[in-house]
Enzyme design. Structure first.
Site, PDB file in Angstrom:
ATOM      1  N   ASP A   1       9.901  -0.504  -7.195  1.00 42.18           N
ATOM      2  CA  ASP A   1      10.158  -0.799  -5.778  1.00 42.18           C
ATOM      3  C   ASP A   1      10.194  -2.303  -5.535  1.00 42.18           C
ATOM      4  O   ASP A   1       9.500  -2.828  -4.660  1.00 42.18           O
ATOM      5  CB  ASP A   1       9.093  -0.141  -4.898  1.00 42.18           C
ATOM      6  CG  ASP A   1       9.553   0.010  -3.444  1.00 42.18           C
ATOM      7  OD1 ASP A   1      10.766  -0.069  -3.201  1.00 42.18           O
ATOM      8  OD2 ASP A   1       8.704   0.193  -2.565  1.00 42.18           O
TER       9      ASP A   1
ATOM     10  N   ILE B   1      -2.186  -7.214  11.464  1.00 40.99           N
ATOM     11  CA  ILE B   1      -1.244  -8.199  10.929  1.00 40.99           C
ATOM     12  C   ILE B   1       0.020  -7.567  10.375  1.00 40.99           C
ATOM     13  O   ILE B   1       0.929  -8.268   9.934  1.00 40.99           O
ATOM     14  CB  ILE B   1      -1.908  -9.053   9.815  1.00 40.99           C
ATOM     15  CG1 ILE B   1      -2.453  -8.165   8.702  1.00 40.99           C
ATOM     16  CG2 ILE B   1      -2.998  -9.928  10.401  1.00 40.99           C
ATOM     17  CD1 ILE B   1      -3.044  -8.949   7.538  1.00 40.99           C
TER      18      ILE B   1
ATOM     19  N   MET C   1       3.815   3.811   6.115  1.00 43.47           N
ATOM     20  CA  MET C   1       2.593   4.483   5.670  1.00 43.47           C
ATOM     21  C   MET C   1       1.425   4.272   6.616  1.00 43.47           C
ATOM     22  O   MET C   1       0.488   5.059   6.641  1.00 43.47           O
ATOM     23  CB  MET C   1       2.203   3.971   4.282  1.00 43.47           C
ATOM     24  CG  MET C   1       3.114   4.440   3.160  1.00 43.47           C
ATOM     25  SD  MET C   1       2.942   6.191   2.818  1.00 43.47           S
ATOM     26  CE  MET C   1       1.332   6.210   2.031  1.00 43.47           C
TER      27      MET C   1
ATOM     28  N   LYS D   1      -0.903   1.014   9.028  1.00 42.39           N
ATOM     29  CA  LYS D   1      -1.073  -0.329   9.581  1.00 42.39           C
ATOM     30  C   LYS D   1      -1.934  -1.171   8.648  1.00 42.39           C
ATOM     31  O   LYS D   1      -2.737  -0.656   7.873  1.00 42.39           O
ATOM     32  CB  LYS D   1      -1.727  -0.266  10.964  1.00 42.39           C
ATOM     33  CG  LYS D   1      -0.930   0.532  12.002  1.00 42.39           C
ATOM     34  CD  LYS D   1      -1.672   0.580  13.326  1.00 42.39           C
ATOM     35  CE  LYS D   1      -0.850   1.294  14.402  1.00 42.39           C
ATOM     36  NZ  LYS D   1      -0.675   2.735  14.102  1.00 42.39           N
TER      37      LYS D   1
END
Length: 540
Positions: free
Chosen positions: A256, A138, A143, A145
């Site tokens: 972030d 999805i 970094m 999957k």
């Protein structure tokens, strides 16, 4: 007019639009060394109409004591609809909170890398960690999957994130992935995506398991809608700010904040009602406020990084306040304040004032909303909201003034009001203490204002007068309080007072449908940088 989302300037097609391309071009990571010189390929960093805002990559400034490195977070790909909201058990939440307290000042160490050969991609129906069965992929990011998985024993859906082989080769990235899992698993808040498991599989390597959120990434929504309404933007930012306020109380800074790290979902309520829920993701750059990770290295997305971080100062809750200000600016206008090459973006954060949002929105923007955004985007942390609670308070006040307050459609339970505690000065003379007591005890509303109209001190009578309840209002602009509705000449009056002409003005306030109260509002300069504001009734 062309912008970074539509460089051609052509009128976009009518809605509904197709979803953005799944494989949005990725840009190279940029490293900023101690000399602050940035070497970049300007062609690679030029705005791209297939991406949300051009050069959206990670800027990193190394220091001898910090080697944290981060890639772009995974992007969700067409998540299925109507997922059951996942909730951790009370025992798991208590255990996670206890873990955070025990390890708050300890930098977690990733488990040693296994010597097993890893596969590149998890296959459909593969079993990860002996219990998570792959359903489909999805999302994918720098970094690794993200997969939708099914727990074979619980028959529940989760999202499972796998660190990529290339990234897993470095101990630095493994530590980052492990630290993200530790930080996120210790958080328990309705607007934070919960991490429920972490481990290492012989075939796919390190993995992290999160609650499955049936939603859409905020950057895709913004790509499709171009910009959001004031109501929707404020509701999203309010939920994100409340999540960050919770994180800050755990002595952690997120570092972030961006649209790619926020998922928007719908939560079902009683009587077939739903409400929008924002979920904050990705603790890969989060760092504690104390301990060895409180470093001055620069990591994050250049569009959202606070000026003090660029100057080499450590991250603080004020850095997240700035990031939330950028987020609200982007949702309202459809663009970030500064875009383009990384050097240009960083220079904008340091030296340029953002273009007022009202100039970018057809029909303008309510001054109270604009003042809120610009207040959060002040260059110096001391000039912003003093913490996330103060930002939340002003945002809720503005929403109430606009009629989009906390009693939203679908909201349940009593409304909440954030109370900001004022700490007395550590060192004060006897006279200063007596003056403070007299100021707070005075029954006349009194406040001390800056030349810009910001409240730097106010007694309880003033707070109750403008807000209807005795709460602290320091840090709020007068323009964002209900007093502004009756006092439209505030800026001119403050300027005239500082120029040597004290102001005495009669204002009228409706206290009921049949009753109007006349008040005397007066201003006197107490220094070249402050004026005192007082309000008293003309009829007792």
């Amino acid at each position: 007019m062309a912008d970074h989302r539509n460089p051609s300037g052509r009128r976009p097609p009518m809605l509904p639009l197709p979803p953005p391309p799944e494989d949005i071009p990725r840009l190279p990571e940029v490293n900023v060394d101690d000399s602050a010189e940035v070497r970049i390929d300007h062609r690679a960093l030029a705005p791209n109409r297939d991406s949300l805002s051009g050069a959206r990559e990670v800027v990193r400034q190394r220091s001898p004591h910090d080697t944290t490195r981060v890639g772009r977070p995974p992007t969700m790909e067409k998540p299925p609809r109507k997922a059951e909201p996942m909730r951790r058990s009370p025992e798991a939440a208590a255990q996670a909170a206890a873990s955070l307290k025990t390890n708050r000042f300890h930098t977690p160490t990733a488990p040693p890398r296994s010597a097993m050969v890893r596969v590149q991609t998890a296959q459909h129906s593969s079993l990860i960690g002996g219990r998570y069965q792959i359903v489909k992929r999805i999302g994918q990011g720098g970094m690794g999957k993200v997969y939708e998985v099914n727990h074979i024993h619980l028959s529940r859906r989760f999202a499972l994130k796998i660190i990529s082989n290339q990234v897993a080769e470095t101990d630095e990235a493994r530590e980052l992935f492990y630290r993200e899992a530790r930080f996120a698993s210790a958080m328990s808040h309705p607007n934070i995506t919960s991490v429920v498991d972490f481990g290492e599989d012989e075939k796919v390597g390190m993995f992290m398991v999160m609650e499955f959120v049936d939603g859409e990434p905020l950057h895709r929504i913004l790509f499709r809608e171009k910009r959001l309404s004031v109501r929707k933007a404020c509701e999203i930012v309010l939920q994100v700010a409340e999540a960050l306020h919770y994180i800050h109380k755990q002595n952690v800074v997120h570092c972030d904040i961006k649209t790619e790290n926020i998922l928007i979902a719908e939560e079902e309520l009683e009587a077939k009602r739903t409400r929008m829920v924002a979920k904050l993701l990705d603790f890969g750059l989060a760092r504690p406020l104390t301990g060895p990770r409180a470093s001055t290295s620069l990591s994050g997305t250049p569009h959202y990084v606070a000026p003090e971080r660029i100057r080499g100062e450590p991250a603080s809750p004020s850095s997240d306040v700035y990031g939330v200000g950028i987020l609200l600016y982007e949702l309202l206008t459809g663009q970030v304040p500064w875009d383009g090459a990384v050097q240009k973006i960083l220079a904008g954060h340091l030296d340029e004032q953002p273009k007022p949002p009202s100039k970018l929105i057809e029909g303008g923007l309510d001054p109270a909303v604009e003042n809120l955004v610009l207040h959060a985007l002040a260059k110096r942390p001391a000039e912003r909201h003093k913490d996330m609670a103060a930002f939340i308070y002003e945002l809720k006040t503005v929403m109430d003034m606009l009629g989009i307050g906390r009693r939203r459609a679908g909201a349940v339970g009593p409304s909440r009001r954030v109370v900001i505690e004022q700490k007395p000065p550590e060192k004060s003379s006897r006279r200063d203490e007596l003056a403070r007591i007299a100021f707070d005890a005075c029954r006349l509303p009194l406040a001390l204002l800056t030349p810009q109209g910001q409240i730097v001190a106010a007694n309880p009578a003033f707070a109750k007068f403008v807000m209807g309840v005795s709460v602290e209002v320091e840090g709020l602009p007068v323009k964002s309080t209900p007093l502004a509705q009756a006092w439209s000449t505030a800026e001119q009056d403050i300027s005239r007072t500082l120029a040597g002409s004290p102001i005495r003005r009669i204002i009228e306030i409706d206290v009921s449908a049949e009753e109007t109260r006349r008040l005397l509002l007066w201003l006197d300069a107490v220094s070249k940088d402050h004026v005192v504001l007082g309000v008293q009734p003309l009829e007792l």
